[in-house]
Design a protein around this motif. Structure first.
Motif, PDB file in Angstrom:
ATOM      1  N   UNK A 201       0.748  -1.279   0.115  1.00 46.70           N
ATOM      2  CA  UNK A 201       0.180  -0.174   0.048  1.00 46.70           C
ATOM      3  C   UNK A 201       0.758   1.694  -0.150  1.00 46.70           C
ATOM      4  N   UNK A 202       1.630   1.391  -0.490  1.00 44.19           N
ATOM      5  CA  UNK A 202       2.417   2.595  -1.605  1.00 44.19           C
ATOM      6  C   UNK A 202       2.253   3.728  -1.090  1.00 44.19           C
ATOM      7  N   UNK A 203       0.434   4.347  -1.018  1.00 42.66           N
ATOM      8  CA  UNK A 203       0.222   5.214  -0.174  1.00 42.66           C
ATOM      9  C   UNK A 203       0.695   5.761   1.627  1.00 42.66           C
ATOM     10  N   UNK A 204       0.401   4.187   2.197  1.00 45.43           N
ATOM     11  CA  UNK A 204       0.213   4.372   3.414  1.00 45.43           C
ATOM     12  C   UNK A 204       2.009   4.988   4.083  1.00 45.43           C
ATOM     13  N   UNK A 205       2.242   4.154   3.263  1.00 44.82           N
ATOM     14  CA  UNK A 205       4.291   3.884   2.975  1.00 44.82           C
ATOM     15  C   UNK A 205       4.504   5.555   2.586  1.00 44.82           C
ATOM     16  N   UNK A 206       4.059   6.114   2.265  1.00 43.09           N
ATOM     17  CA  UNK A 206       4.611   7.227   1.436  1.00 43.09           C
ATOM     18  C   UNK A 206       4.166   8.459   2.739  1.00 43.09           C
ATOM     19  N   UNK A 207       3.206   8.263   3.043  1.00 42.92           N
ATOM     20  CA  UNK A 207       2.502   9.715   4.020  1.00 42.92           C
ATOM     21  C   UNK A 207       2.140   9.682   5.323  1.00 42.92           C
ATOM     22  N   UNK A 208       2.086   7.957   5.751  1.00 42.27           N
ATOM     23  CA  UNK A 208       2.582   7.839   7.641  1.00 42.27           C
ATOM     24  C   UNK A 208       3.967   8.125   8.990  1.00 42.27           C
ATOM     25  N   UNK A 209       3.097   8.336   9.548  1.00 40.21           N
ATOM     26  CA  UNK A 209       4.985   8.733  10.243  1.00 40.21           C
ATOM     27  C   UNK A 209       5.041   7.289  10.449  1.00 40.21           C
ATOM     28  N   UNK A 210       3.777   6.639  10.742  1.00 35.85           N
ATOM     29  CA  UNK A 210       4.998   5.504  11.522  1.00 35.85           C
ATOM     30  C   UNK A 210       6.144   4.102   9.983  1.00 35.85           C
ATOM     31  N   UNK A 211       5.437   5.200   8.756  1.00 35.09           N
ATOM     32  CA  UNK A 211       6.751   3.887   8.409  1.00 35.09           C
ATOM     33  C   UNK A 211       7.659   5.499   7.297  1.00 35.09           C
ATOM     34  N   UNK A 212       7.656   5.823   8.533  1.00 36.77           N
ATOM     35  CA  UNK A 212       8.566   7.630   8.278  1.00 36.77           C
ATOM     36  C   UNK A 212       9.677   7.853   9.058  1.00 36.77           C
ATOM     37  N   UNK A 213       9.009   7.389  10.112  1.00 33.80           N
ATOM     38  CA  UNK A 213       9.912   7.901  12.001  1.00 33.80           C
ATOM     39  C   UNK A 213      11.444   7.306  11.924  1.00 33.80           C
ATOM     40  N   UNK A 214      11.440   6.293  10.633  1.00 34.70           N
ATOM     41  CA  UNK A 214      13.345   5.977  10.987  1.00 34.70           C
ATOM     42  C   UNK A 214      13.425   6.796  10.063  1.00 34.70           C
ATOM     43  N   UNK A 215      12.982   7.436   9.091  1.00 33.99           N
ATOM     44  CA  UNK A 215      14.289   8.522   8.790  1.00 33.99           C
ATOM     45  C   UNK A 215      14.542   9.948  10.073  1.00 33.99           C
ATOM     46  N   UNK A 216      13.283  10.378  10.433  1.00 31.10           N
ATOM     47  CA  UNK A 216      13.579  10.836  11.760  1.00 31.10           C
ATOM     48  C   UNK A 216      14.593  10.910  12.816  1.00 31.10           C
ATOM     49  N   UNK A 217      14.378   8.820  12.837  1.00 34.49           N
ATOM     50  CA  UNK A 217      15.166   8.707  13.810  1.00 34.49           C
ATOM     51  C   UNK A 217      16.452   8.039  13.295  1.00 34.49           C
ATOM     52  N   UNK A 218      17.161   8.139  12.654  1.00 38.79           N
ATOM     53  CA  UNK A 218      18.021   7.708  11.591  1.00 38.79           C
ATOM     54  C   UNK A 218      18.613   9.535  12.210  1.00 38.79           C
ATOM     55  N   UNK A 219      18.951  10.244  11.468  1.00 36.28           N
ATOM     56  CA  UNK A 219      19.090  11.839  12.200  1.00 36.28           C
ATOM     57  C   UNK A 219      19.233  11.452  14.065  1.00 36.28           C
ATOM     58  N   UNK A 220      18.392  11.336  14.978  1.00 37.50           N
ATOM     59  CA  UNK A 220      18.509  11.359  15.918  1.00 37.50           C
ATOM     60  C   UNK A 220      19.766  10.473  16.620  1.00 37.50           C
ATOM     61  N   UNK A 221      19.668   9.193  15.747  1.00 39.92           N
ATOM     62  CA  UNK A 221      21.210   8.251  16.012  1.00 39.92           C
ATOM     63  C   UNK A 221      22.150   9.183  15.846  1.00 39.92           C
ATOM     64  N   UNK A 222      22.213  10.022  15.262  1.00 42.04           N
ATOM     65  CA  UNK A 222      23.674  10.787  14.966  1.00 42.04           C
ATOM     66  C   UNK A 222      23.792  11.459  15.759  1.00 42.04           C
ATOM     67  N   UNK A 223      22.719  12.453  16.441  1.00 38.62           N
ATOM     68  CA  UNK A 223      22.838  12.779  17.620  1.00 38.62           C
ATOM     69  C   UNK A 223      23.601  12.164  18.857  1.00 38.62           C
ATOM     70  N   UNK A 224      22.610  10.860  19.286  1.00 41.11           N
ATOM     71  CA  UNK A 224      23.227  10.434  19.774  1.00 41.11           C
ATOM     72  C   UNK A 224      24.688   9.519  20.194  1.00 41.11           C
ATOM     73  N   UNK A 225      25.464   9.678  18.970  1.00 45.75           N
ATOM     74  CA  UNK A 225      26.169   8.689  18.356  1.00 45.75           C
ATOM     75  C   UNK A 225      27.569   9.555  19.307  1.00 45.75           C
ATOM     76  N   UNK A 226      28.539   9.293  19.520  1.00 47.96           N
ATOM     77  CA  UNK A 226      29.774  10.170  20.025  1.00 47.96           C
ATOM     78  C   UNK A 226      30.397  10.888  18.991  1.00 47.96           C
ATOM     79  N   UNK A 227      30.549  11.673  19.487  1.00 52.75           N
ATOM     80  CA  UNK A 227      31.769  12.385  17.821  1.00 52.75           C
ATOM     81  C   UNK A 227      33.009  11.752  17.653  1.00 52.75           C
TER      82      UNK A 227
END
Length: 685
Positions: A201-227
């Protein structure tokens, strides 16, 4: 550095303070420019939409960095966090929405204005991603006509902002150093779900948070990582690789690329790499840190907000694809408006000159939200306020609401499965056509939404003849049992419905069955390109030949009918008009344009040729009858959208109820034949 948490655990995070990083403003420029150029129609930037994914990763990074920094200092406050978000997001957003509302009031037809009003409410409440996911599909207006479509990504981010600070706060206090692993696990689950859903269901994958949250968390993981302490050379190489990944997606992806899923990993991981590497010197650093890149990055939020409504309303006014000159003009205008928005709205709001206190900002934001919701509710409740239009335009536009009674939930199943159920179909609990005789119905009308649209013609003719019948239909489900007429999910949703209809026909043994469908769509597996306000008959429709399964299913079904003594009447499709007919006619009244909006007869004949050939061939081999509505809509020179003041269509390809009734005479010959046969036959047992 390490931080001692309340439970004694230790969480390794990078204490990056909140020093300004000009390279990230440069990265914002890398994100926004492809988005704007892609939307403006520059074909070289076919994957420009991935700029939104770059923004997602950046947002996750900034949010995690801000929250972790405050938590380390013991100064984190949910109130202050959300006030900062309001200052950053609300003023420019609601200014854009107010300006779009004014433009929509003067330009949009009622149905378009109703869609806009619903999107205004959803955008104000930050759930527009959910709305647009639901709207994507049947009877949806073109994406090019939705000025607030781009707010879906802001809704995703705001939903993330509501959940993430609370989740991070709890994890920081309770899980300590396991916070990184928890975030990584959630990101991986979301990514896996996105990979699966993008094909299901590509529309769900495109628009909904639970299929997109990994992208935001990827940035968060960078912030949590040691410099990391990379050498200058290594940092430059990593940053170059990251930018190359983003540019690869921008230049080589297209709207047909399955997205997000695996494809989104390329620009997202590239973005994370650029953030993590933190290049400070060399050509790459100069590319990101130069004053032009930094300036574009600083105005990127306003540029994102304003460019899309400017494009939509420009296309609406021009009524055509943007020329190269108009596209450049629109891009330049978007930059100018974005600068003004950044200078006079964003900056004063962000730095306290507008609503200096948090309470004042919260109050102002609440008023803006409530005003948008109230305005949208009034417009939607009044069905787009058609009273804005001149009287003649309103009269023509009324055909939009002239729905066939056979498309109601009592008679019809919509494409989502709501309405008439297979259980009702199997027991014959169907809507009546023609007159009530007390006897078994002489015929069944079976088909998709085009069947529901033309059914009033058969109903009117049957009433004149004193005949009775019943109707059954489902949206986007042709009377083609077991036919592979489209995508897997489109076919599967019709299986149970068509099985129930075939069971009913076998049980009742109707003497006649009208079979009606959007035949060109099924033999070509495509509707007309760019239907709606931006329809252009110079763009040829698809002529791909997918007729074999349609022909096979029809032949098999008609053979089964013949064995039980049922005769089929195949109803050719009506000409497709491409334009939303009532809207186009009303718009012509307002603008002084022409009513001659139908595609040429040559265009229509080419589009209909394969479907008509299939029906004629099957009818000849099976002894079935044919009714051709084209003779009532087209003459030797052209097809018509109006006849004697009656608007024949309610949209691009569905007849209005009055338009259908005007074709009743076309069905009189076959109904006369039915009446004659019925009077000379024995009653059915």
């Amino acid at each position: 550095m390490t931080v001692t948490t309340g439970n004694g655990g230790r969480l390794a995070v990078t204490h990056q303070h909140l020093e300004y990083r000009p390279d990230l403003d440069g990265l914002r420029a890398v994100a926004i420019l492809p988005v704007v150029l892609f939307h403006a129609g520059f074909s070289s930037f076919g994957g420009g939409f991935v700029g939104v994914d770059v923004f997602f990763v950046l947002s996750g990074f900034f949010m995690a960095r801000i929250i972790l920094s405050d938590l380390e200092r013991g100064s984190f406050s949910f109130w202050q966090f959300y006030v900062r978000r309001m200052r950053r997001i609300f003023p420019a957003l609601f200014s854009m929405m107010a300006a779009s509302s004014i433009a929509a009031w003067f330009l949009f037809m009622p149905q378009e204005f109703t869609y806009f009003a619903n999107s205004l409410i959803a955008a104000a409440l930050f759930v527009s991603n959910v709305l647009f996911r639901r709207e994507a599909g049947y009877f949806d207006i073109s994406a090019e006509m939705k000025p607030l479509l781009h707010t879906w990504s802001l809704s995703v981010e705001e939903q993330f902002y509501l959940i993430f600070p609370v989740a991070l706060f709890i994890c920081y206090k309770v899980a300590g150093k396991r916070t990184f692993r928890i975030a990584l696990a959630v990101a991986l689950l979301s990514f896996a779900a996105s990979i699966f859903q993008v094909y299901d269901k590509p529309e769900k994958a495109f628009y909904l948070l639970h299929f997109r949250v990994w992208e935001l968390l990827l940035g968060a993981l960078v912030a949590m990582s040691p410099q990391a302490s990379y050498t200058g050379r290594t940092s430059q190489v990593l940053t170059a690789l990251g930018l190359a990944a983003v540019f690869f997606a921008v230049l080589l992806y297209s709207p047909s690329t399955p997205f997000p899923g695996l494809s989104a990993a390329v620009p997202c991981v590239g973005t994370a790499l650029v953030i993590h590497a933190h290049c400070r010197a060399g050509l790459i650093a100069q590319f990101l840190n130069n004053p032009v890149s930094v300036f574009i990055g600083r105005i990127s939020y306003s540029l994102y907000l304003w460019h899309w409504p400017i494009i939509v309303f420009s296309r609406y006014t021009l009524g055509d694809e943007l020329t190269m000159g108009s596209a450049f003009t629109i891009v330049a205008t978007s930059f100018a408006v974005a600068y003004l928005s950044w200078r006079f709205i964003e900056q004063p709001a962000r730095y306290g000159r507008l609503a200096p206190s948090g309470v004042a900002m919260a109050g102002l934001s609440s008023v803006a939200t409530l005003s948008a919701v109230a305005f949208g509710s009034v417009v939607a409740g009044l069905q787009g306020i058609p009273e804005r239009l001149p009287e003649e335009a309103r009269r023509l536009y009324w055909a939009t609401y002239d729905h066939s009674p056979f498309s109601s939930p009592r008679c019809f199943t919509d494409s989502n499965g709501d309405g008439l159920t297979p259980v009702q179909i199997r027991r014959g609990d169907l809507c009546k056509v023609g007159v009530e005789t007390g006897n078994e119905p002489q015929f069944l009308i079976w088909g998709d939404s085009h069947a529901a649209a033309i059914a009033p013609a058969i109903d009117a003719a049957a009433r004149q003849m004193g005949l009775s019948g019943v109707f059954v239909g489902r949206g986007s489900c042709p009377p083609l049992p077991n036919a592979d007429f489209g995508t897997r999910w489109a076919v599967e949703r019709c299986v149970e419905h068509n099985s129930a209809v075939m069971s009913l026909i076998e049980q009742r043994k109707f003497p006649y069955v009208f079979m009606v469908g959007y035949w060109p769509k099924y033999v070509h597996r495509a509707e007309l390109p760019r239907q709606g306000h931006i329809f252009d008959p110079r763009v040829e429709p698809s002529f791909a030949d997918w007729s074999a399964p349609v022909r096979t299913s029809l032949s098999t079904t008609l053979a089964a009918f013949t064995r039980q003594g049922t005769k089929a009447i195949l109803v050719m499709d009506v000409p497709e008009m491409g334009h939303e007919v009532p809207e186009a006619l009303a718009r012509a009244v307002v603008s002084g344009g022409t009513f001659d909006i139908a595609p040429s007869l040559e265009y229509t004949n080419k589009r209909q040729a394969l479907a008509r050939s299939v029906l004629e061939e099957v009818a000849k081999s099976s002894g079935s009858l044919i009714v051709d509505p084209m003779s009532g809509i087209c003459d030797a020179f052209r097809c018509h959208v109006m006849r004697e003041g009656t608007v024949l269509y309610k949209d691009e390809d569905h007849l209005s109820s009055e338009g259908a009734k005007s074709l009743a005479a076309l069905f009189e010959p076959v109904l006369n034949m039915m009446r004659a046969a019925d009077s000379s036959s024995e009653p059915r047992s």
